[in-house]
Scaffold this active site. Structure first.
Site, short mmCIF file in Angstrom:
data_model
loop_
_atom_site.label_atom_id
_atom_site.label_comp_id
_atom_site.label_asym_id
_atom_site.label_seq_id
_atom_site.Cartn_x
_atom_site.Cartn_y
_atom_site.Cartn_z
N ASP A 44 6.42 17.86 -24.95
CA ASP A 44 7.80 17.45 -25.18
C ASP A 44 8.44 16.93 -23.91
O ASP A 44 9.59 16.46 -23.93
CB ASP A 44 8.62 18.57 -25.81
CG ASP A 44 8.70 19.83 -24.96
OD1 ASP A 44 8.09 19.86 -23.87
OD2 ASP A 44 9.36 20.80 -25.40
N SER A 45 7.70 16.96 -22.81
CA SER A 45 8.14 16.30 -21.58
C SER A 45 8.32 14.81 -21.79
O SER A 45 8.91 14.12 -20.95
CB SER A 45 7.14 16.55 -20.44
OG SER A 45 5.83 16.19 -20.82
N ASP A 83 3.06 19.81 -28.56
CA ASP A 83 4.18 20.69 -28.27
C ASP A 83 5.10 20.79 -29.48
O ASP A 83 5.40 19.77 -30.12
CB ASP A 83 4.99 20.14 -27.10
CG ASP A 83 4.80 20.91 -25.81
OD1 ASP A 83 4.33 22.05 -25.87
OD2 ASP A 83 5.12 20.36 -24.74
N LYS A 113 1.54 24.03 -29.43
CA LYS A 113 1.92 24.85 -28.28
C LYS A 113 3.35 25.33 -28.43
O LYS A 113 4.25 24.53 -28.74
CB LYS A 113 1.77 24.08 -26.97
CG LYS A 113 2.12 24.94 -25.74
CD LYS A 113 1.74 24.24 -24.45
CE LYS A 113 2.72 23.17 -24.04
NZ LYS A 113 4.10 23.71 -23.74
N GLU A 115 6.48 27.78 -26.57
CA GLU A 115 6.96 28.46 -25.38
C GLU A 115 7.49 29.85 -25.75
O GLU A 115 8.13 30.02 -26.78
CB GLU A 115 8.08 27.66 -24.71
CG GLU A 115 7.63 26.31 -24.16
CD GLU A 115 8.75 25.58 -23.44
OE1 GLU A 115 9.79 26.20 -23.16
OE2 GLU A 115 8.57 24.38 -23.15
N GLU A 181 2.88 28.06 -16.14
CA GLU A 181 3.59 27.02 -15.40
C GLU A 181 4.48 27.61 -14.31
O GLU A 181 5.25 28.56 -14.57
CB GLU A 181 4.45 26.17 -16.34
CG GLU A 181 5.20 25.07 -15.60
CD GLU A 181 5.86 24.06 -16.50
OE1 GLU A 181 6.55 23.15 -15.97
OE2 GLU A 181 5.70 24.14 -17.72
#
Length: 264
Positions: A44-45, A83, A113, A115, A181
């Site tokens: 999602d970056s 993501d 993925k 978070e 990270e």
């Protein structure tokens, strides 16, 4: 030959490092597959790198599906991870399962993925139980930027115990891989040495089972932001500018297109 979860664990068991690139388009994904990159993360970056936004928070499920499809077309054999964007899995387990399923069915991803740690454990268990592989993400988690006080290293001093607890919880819930990270090297090393899962580092030192960088950082297209953990292998922004300048000059001078570049 297609890369699978079994393939990745075989590399881990042999002590071989796993390579991952985060990218969002057909052409870069194709290049990654051509050189044998193990995993491609459709991060999602893309909200910041591809769309020019200030954070990842505005990225939508529809955008993630679009970019995951493009990556899959370029990398048919690679292991593709998508993501899950902010608020696509935090509202309810039911909605999260639906959204994750769309990234697998419509986007063509092999895994999703998420978070977080303890707060997503029930969801991770549910997804894995119905056949959706899950990658976790601990340490600095960009979707929580508003609550963790900006971009910083996470896991020093008293935070380390929380990270360790969340890591164990994610493994027990069924996450087969966990991205670490922006955390202290020694913490990432400790987690990796005791891990049943695969650890992938980004700003977490050299001891993880594998490493990930964003394609556009690695090739030097991103110039205004350079985290400490980024290694630039190419200054492609300068190369691109030079090509564009030459094109502009050739058009303005009348030397492009030439007779050879024109139809008779």
């Amino acid at each position: 030959m297609k890369t699978t979860i079994r393939t990745l664990f075989n590399k881990k068991e042999k002590g071989q490092k796993i390579t991952m690139i985060s990218t969002y388009d057909y052409l870069s994904a194709k290049l990654c597959e051509q050189v044998g990159i193990d995993c491609i993360l459709v991060g999602d970056s893309l909200g910041m790198v591809f769309q020019g936004k200030d954070s990842t928070l505005e990225v939508t499920v529809e955008e993630m599906i679009y970019h995951t499809k493009a990556v899959r077309r370029g990398a048919k054999e690679s292991f593709v991870i998508a993501d899950m964007p902010f608020m696509s899995y935090q509202v309810s387990v039911e909605k999260a399962v639906e959204n994750c399923g769309r990234l697998i069915k419509e986007g063509g991803a092999n895994a999703v993925k998420l978070e977080g740690g303890e707060e997503i454990a029930d969801l991770v268990y549910k997804l894995v139980s119905i056949g959706i592989p899950v990658v976790g993400h601990l340490g600095f988690t960009p979707q929580k930027i508003n609550t963790i006080g900006g971009y910083r290293v996470v896991g020093r001093e008293e935070e380390a115990e929380r990270v360790k607890k969340d890591f164990k919880i994610l493994e027990e819930a069924g996450a087969f891989m966990i991205v670490l990270e922006a955390m202290p090297t020694e913490l990432a090393k400790e987690l990796t040495e005791s891990a049943r899962s695969i650890t992938i580092g980004i700003g977490a030192g050299p001891y993880c089972h594998g490493q990930v960088l964003v394609f556009y950082d690695l090739v030097g297209l991103v110039e205004d932001i350079k985290p400490k953990f980024v290694r630039r292998y190419l200054n492609s922004a300068e190369l691109f500018r030079k090509a564009l300048e030459e094109f502009k000059r050739d058009v303005e001078s009348g030397s492009f297109p030439s007779e050879e570049e024109s139809y008779g």
